[in-house]
Design an enzyme around this catalytic site. Structure first.
Site, PDB file in Angstrom:
ATOM      1  CG  HIS A 201     -17.239 -27.877  43.493  1.00 47.56           C
ATOM      2  ND1 HIS A 201     -17.997 -28.509  44.452  1.00 47.56           N
ATOM      3  CD2 HIS A 201     -16.562 -28.858  42.844  1.00 47.56           C
ATOM      4  CE1 HIS A 201     -17.768 -29.813  44.403  1.00 47.56           C
ATOM      5  NE2 HIS A 201     -16.903 -30.049  43.426  1.00 47.56           N
TER       6      HIS A 201
ATOM      7  CG  HIS B 232     -12.008 -29.928  40.655  1.00 44.04           C
ATOM      8  ND1 HIS B 232     -12.869 -30.145  39.600  1.00 44.04           N
ATOM      9  CD2 HIS B 232     -12.673 -30.341  41.782  1.00 44.04           C
ATOM     10  CE1 HIS B 232     -14.005 -30.649  40.065  1.00 44.04           C
ATOM     11  NE2 HIS B 232     -13.908 -30.787  41.369  1.00 44.04           N
TER      12      HIS B 232
ATOM     13  CD  GLU C 287     -19.165 -30.012  40.411  1.00 45.23           C
ATOM     14  OE1 GLU C 287     -17.972 -29.905  40.062  1.00 45.23           O
ATOM     15  OE2 GLU C 287     -19.598 -30.969  41.091  1.00 45.23           O
TER      16      GLU C 287
END
Length: 343
Positions: free
Chosen positions: A175, A105, A307
């Site tokens: 998210h 991420h 996602e």
């Protein structure tokens, strides 16, 4: 349609966080300037009761100190990059490793750790930030914009835009953990989920793709026909991850409907559209017992994520669509979450 701005408290640094509310006559969306977080989405259930369908925390510092990116924007590269490095045109860029030897991420200070600038309009808010050349190891200054728009047909539209000063990689997502029975109502294993995905990218125990694109036929990854999220969640293929944490390869191209989920208790339906080629289905497998909004308690499977994304580690996998963003090129991707109710 209305937009309102309120104080939401302060981070541990003392920086203030704003709560921005978008509202029409049916649904309400609350967003935070920290991490461009989706804090609340309140929609009516089949009885007309207002229901908050996203998990979250009561304070700004709760969001800051938890490490689950709950509701947050994710980038500059969502999901994983194996070995925390990649190459473009023969030049290798080492990145910050924050998940063992890999990067997850966007590193230690990705989108989900930023305090974003904002500009409100009649039915939308645009969040902006600038990432420095070399930040977390990535080449190029990256000017980023994320616009959340509440539409008249009860959809939250997210438009991601960016321009880089150098050839780089970019992969943005959100998210949010959804529970269409209402946050804090228990697990999501009874939710019906359908996804237009004929293939998936198998992963190793570190959740890194092997590089293969495999058909979903005959596997627990097949959601082409709606089924309960929990129906196959104890399949041996999911054991290393305690549930789904899987990139599914979406059928079609351009902005199209890629599936929908339905709360089994409320009848709330969430349809999903995107321009992207992949979606990470995550079933909150590693949510430990913790306090959420309004006194709720969360645990494993309390929410699920869809996602939308480029495939994980795509820059290092020749068979995957390329996530390269060339210097000066305008990135624009869209994801839409649309809400209705089944009577």
């Amino acid at each position: 349609m209305s937009v309102a701005i309120h104080d939401f408290g302060k981070l541990t640094t003392g920086q203030p966080v704003q709560l921005i509310t978008l509202k029409n006559d049916k649904i309400e969306v609350q967003l935070l300037t920290y991490a461009a977080i989706i804090h609340r989405i309140i929609v009516p259930d089949r009885k007309g009761n207002p229901t908050d369908v996203v998990l979250g925390y009561p304070t700004a510092q709760d969001y800051e100190l938890n490490t689950d990116s709950m509701g947050a924007a994710v980038g500059r590269f969502a999901n994983r990059i194996g070995g925390a490095e990649f190459s473009i045109d023969g030049h290798t860029y080492p990145l910050t490793a924050n998940e063992g030897k890999n990067q997850l991420h966007g590193g230690l200070c990705g989108f989900d750790k930023k305090l974003w600038n904002y500009n409100c309009r009649e039915n939308s808010v645009e969040f902006t930030t600038v990432l420095a050349d070399g930040e977390e190891g990535y080449p190029g200054r990256l000017d980023v914009s994320i616009t959340f728009t509440l539409t008249d047909d009860n959809a939250l539209r997210i438009d991601y835009r960016a321009v880089s000063s150098a050839d780089t990689v970019a992969n943005f997502t959100n998210h949010a953990y959804f529970n269409l029975n209402g946050q804090g109502s228990g697990d999501v294993l009874g939710h019906l989920l359908q996804l237009n995905a004929s293939a998936y990218t198998p992963a190793n125990a570190a959740t890194l793709p092997t590089g293969e694109i495999a058909p979903v036929d005959g596997t627990c990854m097949d959601f082409r026909t709606a089924k309960p999220i929990g129906q196959d969640i104890h399949d041996a293929a999911l054991a290393p991850f305690r549930g789904y944490d899987t990139n599914l390869c979406l059928d079609g191209q351009g902005l199209r409907k890629i599936g929908q989920a339905e709360g089994d208790q409320t009848g709330i339906v969430m349809e999903v559209e995107t321009t992207l080629e992949g979606v990470q289905l995550y079933t909150g497998n590693f949510i430990s017992d913790r306090a959420g909004k309004n006194g709720a308690r969360y645990a494993s499977y309390s929410g699920f994520c869809l996602e939308t994304q480029h495939y994980p580690d795509a820059i290092n996998q020749p068979a995957f669509p390329s996530p390269v963003l060339r210097q000066g090129e305008a990135l624009h991707e869209t994801t839409i979450y649309r809400f209705c109710v089944r009577k």
